[in-house]
Design an enzyme around this catalytic site. Structure first.
Site, short mmCIF file in Angstrom:
data_model
loop_
_atom_site.label_atom_id
_atom_site.label_comp_id
_atom_site.label_asym_id
_atom_site.label_seq_id
_atom_site.Cartn_x
_atom_site.Cartn_y
_atom_site.Cartn_z
CD GLU A 478 -1.46 2.38 1.95
OE1 GLU A 478 -2.19 3.38 1.95
OE2 GLU A 478 -0.34 2.36 2.51
CD GLU A 490 -5.18 -2.53 -11.90
OE1 GLU A 490 -5.10 -1.30 -12.12
OE2 GLU A 490 -4.18 -3.28 -11.94
CB SER A 667 -30.65 24.39 -15.99
OG SER A 667 -30.34 24.22 -17.36
CG HIS A 741 -17.27 7.08 -8.71
ND1 HIS A 741 -18.19 8.08 -8.59
CD2 HIS A 741 -17.77 6.03 -8.00
CE1 HIS A 741 -19.19 7.68 -7.83
NE2 HIS A 741 -18.96 6.44 -7.45
#
Length: 792
Positions: A478, A490, A667, A741
């Site tokens: 990590e 993955e 909008s 994302h």
């Protein structure tokens, strides 16, 4: 052998019921050669025949027992077609005979076990083990084996899963201050050995260095660059400070260290030195009368923050296998643009003092820059915080020599199969550290995870079988680049995307007394519930819970730990929590030799009570996600958050010249978010009704048939599970396609901190209204997809 290379996505999704048994881990031992032809033939026949015979026996057992869960623990709903409901739970496709009640023991009994089992003495025992030896990534196989063995003892089906990753180890380094070519000061680039702290003098100690730093040997004048942020460099450019060919002297803080070096490199600088300034330690400093560690709670002047300098906001994971797992034989890509091309070194503030003082009187003073330049804490030591550059006769010699290699790392994966195999919760903590100790980062998290698993062992021994499947992970690598978790994700994308409900991460579980959490909005409600059930170690009033003392803030997901691939790459609702440092807590020596067992026992968490509190909170969260019949997510919380994020983007737009006068820029997205909120409120109301029906059925089985109720619950849970996935955009963000994302990503120039609607944010920051419009349309389409999921 890379089994995934010969499997299409459909085959992967069908076969990857669990990540444990899908491939043979990397094996480092040399392969035995058999030169004799007859022996080779015999071995070949045996190697083919034995696995086939074994599979035949397994399938025969499954056929006889009617089991399809991967470890054959008990009957599951995935067992295959069943007859029409006749009163038998198995015939009704129920996960187990007693559903919706818990299987084996009651839900109340399970909660009681999770609340009572974690023990400070056991947490201390785990911490003592984990801090007793060097566990740099790729050099901690024995600790992986120890972890696997303990997990097996606690009832987990466990395995070591290996990857072959590209990383570096230090060979040599030097930092010297030169005046007229002669050495004025030679940095030791070491931390003091402290008699009170055995870890600080360990023979297995790791030299100070930066992960993924570039080798090089440069001599040049230098410039003080504050935190080295994008804005800091812009201020230097605006002040006409010469940067090209200079060495940057900057302080830690504000943003991920690798991005400091990336920006310095872009501007043509020759090298980077990063030190820790006590001005960022708040009130607990020597200047304010506190003694330094080990005599007191202030920072030891010789402490050095090691760490990675990979370009984290571009993509985590192995920089040579972008977007695919680092399995043996995997093709390797160039690292250009993913890691530094100029040398760097970390430095203590004790050894930064001569460098800072040598700049006194050269160039403008930090006081003439914006307020964020005014926080240096070494003024009382004679530092004027002059910017420089240093005159030509005052230079730094920075030498950095690294050994880059491809080496195995070892994740440990443990599974408790639930009655439902395609509803999975993953919980993880990384095991590697830059130093021998790592008592807070990561081993307070490691000790926490061990106590959670030990609690589940007590429940399993009492007869409990979980409703949903639990995967425990001890990640390696990590610290370098979120390696172990990213490569694992993955590899198992199809299975994770199909089955996983949530990922819970604990990195630095306890370094202080202040509860902190970042999470996907779907998990907000559960966090509030769990913290309200755990007694705070800090009892200023009787029976205060962690929730009572928590300020209620829930941060957004950025990067910097093992949740990144789950949240940003696969779209799995994730959280990260810790007891962080409060303003009056002792200074935490992040990534230093002094993040040691002695520091933890003396200052960080004496008595290990915050370790226990963290184990209880995460254990309760895990139980709620695994055992409650209707998943306790909040779609409405997500809708509210998305609107709040858009309001923030609108504020940014109003402050951006190219966007300030754009009418109706957002909008259509506002309209979509309004519809999403309506759909979310209705869906959460439907889920609440199902919970009421579950409660009624538990107490009165005649009110509603179990089969019909489970069918409705199952459908609702699948929608909750897949809701986060609706916000993925497969082409990825502009310029960093690994991040999928559309709502959450690390800020491009922050790394740790999250960016909200990153496509819009980055378009506004660059003044590219075309990009902003593009991402408004993309996000609107993803919101429409979420509405469709909930309303179907």
């Amino acid at each position: 052998m890379n089994e995934k290379a010969v499997m299409n996505p459909d085959e992967q999704q069908q076969s990857e019921r669990t990540p444990l048994l899908q491939r043979v881990p990397v094996e480092e031992r040399p392969r035995v050669q058999y030169p004799h032809q007859t022996v080779r033939r015999f071995c070949t026949i045996a190697l083919i025949t034995i696995p086939l015979l074994t599979l035949a026996i397994i399938f025969l057992c499954i056929a006889i027992a009617g089991q399809s869960d991967i470890f054959g623990d008990h009957q599951t709903e995935a067992s295959g077609p069943q007859s029409v409901l006749t009163g038998n739970a198995a015939d009704a496709h129920l996960p187990h005979a007693g559903w919706p009640a818990s299987d084996g023991i009651s839900y109340a009994e399970l909660i009681d076990i999770i609340q009572k089992t974690p023990d400070p003495a056991k947490a201390r025992e785990w911490s003592r083990y984990h801090t007793s030896g060097m566990h740099l990534a790729g050099r901690n196989r024995s600790q992986a084996e120890w972890t696997r063995d303990r997990w097996e003892e606690f009832g987990l089906n466990s395995s070591i899963v290996s990857y072959e990753v590209y990383l570096n180890y230090p060979l040599d380094h030097r930092l010297a201050l030169l005046q007229d070519g002669k050495v004025e000061f030679e940095a030791t680039l070491t931390e003091d050995c402290l008699p009170q702290d055995p870890t600080s003098g360990s023979p297995d100690g790791v030299p100070v260095f930066h992960g993924y730093s570039a080798s090089g040997d440069v001599t040049a004048s230098y410039v003080y660059c504050n935190y080295g942020s994008f804005d800091d460099f812009n201020e230097l450019l605006a002040a006409n400070i010469s940067l090209k060919g200079k060495i940057a002297l900057m302080r830690y803080g504000g943003l991920f260290r690798g991005l400091k070096i990336e920006r310095a490199s872009e501007l043509g600088m020759a090298g980077v030195v990063i030190y820790t300034d006590p001005g960022d330690d708040g009130e607990i400093t020597e200047e304010h009368g506190y003694k330094p560690y080990p005599e007191g709670p202030a920072r030891n002047p010789s402490s050095v923050q090691r760490g990675s300098v990979v370009y984290l906001s571009s993509a985590p994971g192995d920089p040579t296998t972008h977007g695919y797992p680092s399995l043996p034989g995997a093709p390797r890509e160039s690292t250009e643009g993913r890691m530094p091309d100029i040398p760097s070194t970390p430095l203590s503030y004790a050894e930064a003092l001569p460098l800072l003082k040598a700049l006194n009187g050269h160039g403008p003073n930090a006081s003439s820059f914006s307020a964020k330049w005014h926080t240096g804490g070494l003024g009382y030591k004679g530092v004027a915080y002059s910017i420089g550059p240093s005159p030509d006769h005052v230079q730094l010699n920075l030498m950095n020599k690294q050994n880059y290699t491809t080496t195995p790392i070892w994740n440990v994966i443990g599974v408790i199969n639930g009655s439902i195999l395609d509803e999975v919760v993953v919980i993880g903590n990384h095991r590697d550290a830059w130093i021998v100790g790592g008592a807070a980062d990561p081993n307070s998290g490691s000790a926490t995870l061990m106590e959670i698993i030990r609690s589940f062992k007590v429940a399993l021994d009492a007869g409990w079988k979980p409703l949903r499947t639990i995967v425990f992970a001890s990640w390696d690598g990590e610290e370098y680049a979120i390696l172990g978790s990213t490569e694992w994700v993955e590899e198992y994308v199809p299975w994770l995307s199909h089955a996983t409900i949530a990922y819970l991460n604990v990195d630095t579980g306890a370094q202080g007394t202040n509860f902190e959490v970042s999470a996907a909005p779907l998990l907000h409600k559960l966090i509030v519930e769990a913290t309200s059930l755990v007694q705070s170690p800090n009892q200023t009033l009787a029976n205060q819970t962690v929730g009572d003392l928590w300020d209620g803030r829930i941060g957004t997901m950025g990067s910097g730990s093992d949740f990144t691939a789950f949240q940003d790459f696969v779209g799995i609702a994730s959280l990260e929590m810790q007891f962080g440092t409060a303003p009056t807590d002792p200074v935490y020596h992040y990534h230093s030799n002094y993040d040691s067992f002695h520091w933890m026992e003396t200052y960080g968490d004496p008595g290990f009570h915050y370790h226990v509190a963290m184990a209880k909170i995460l254990g309760l969260l895990l139980v709620k996600l695994v055992e409650e019949p209707v998943i306790g997510f909040g779609a409405t919380d997500y809708a509210v958050a998305l609107t709040s994020y858009l309001n923030h983007a609108k504020e940014q737009a109003n402050q951006t010249a190219s966007a300030a006068h754009e009418d109706n820029l957002f909008s259509s997205l506002e309209t979509a978010l309004h519809s999403f909120r309506e759909a979310a409120v209705n869906f959460d109301a439907h889920a609440a009704e199902l919970r009421e029906l579950v409660a009624i059925h538990t107490n009165d089985t005649e009110t509603v048939t179990a089969a019909d109720l489970y069918k409705s619950v199952r459908k609702a849970n699948t929608k909750y599970k897949l809701l986060e996935r609706q916000f993925l955009y497969s082409p990825g963000l502009d310029g960093r396609t690994w991040f999928k994302h559309v709502v959450f990503a690390p800020g491009f120039w922050t790394g740790y901190a999250g960016a909200l609607y990153p496509g819009i944010t980055e378009g506004l920051q660059s003044g590219n209204i075309t990009a902003v419009r593009k991402w408004v349309d993309i996000i609107e389409a993803r919101v429409d997809g979420a509405i469709g999921l909930l309303e179907d």
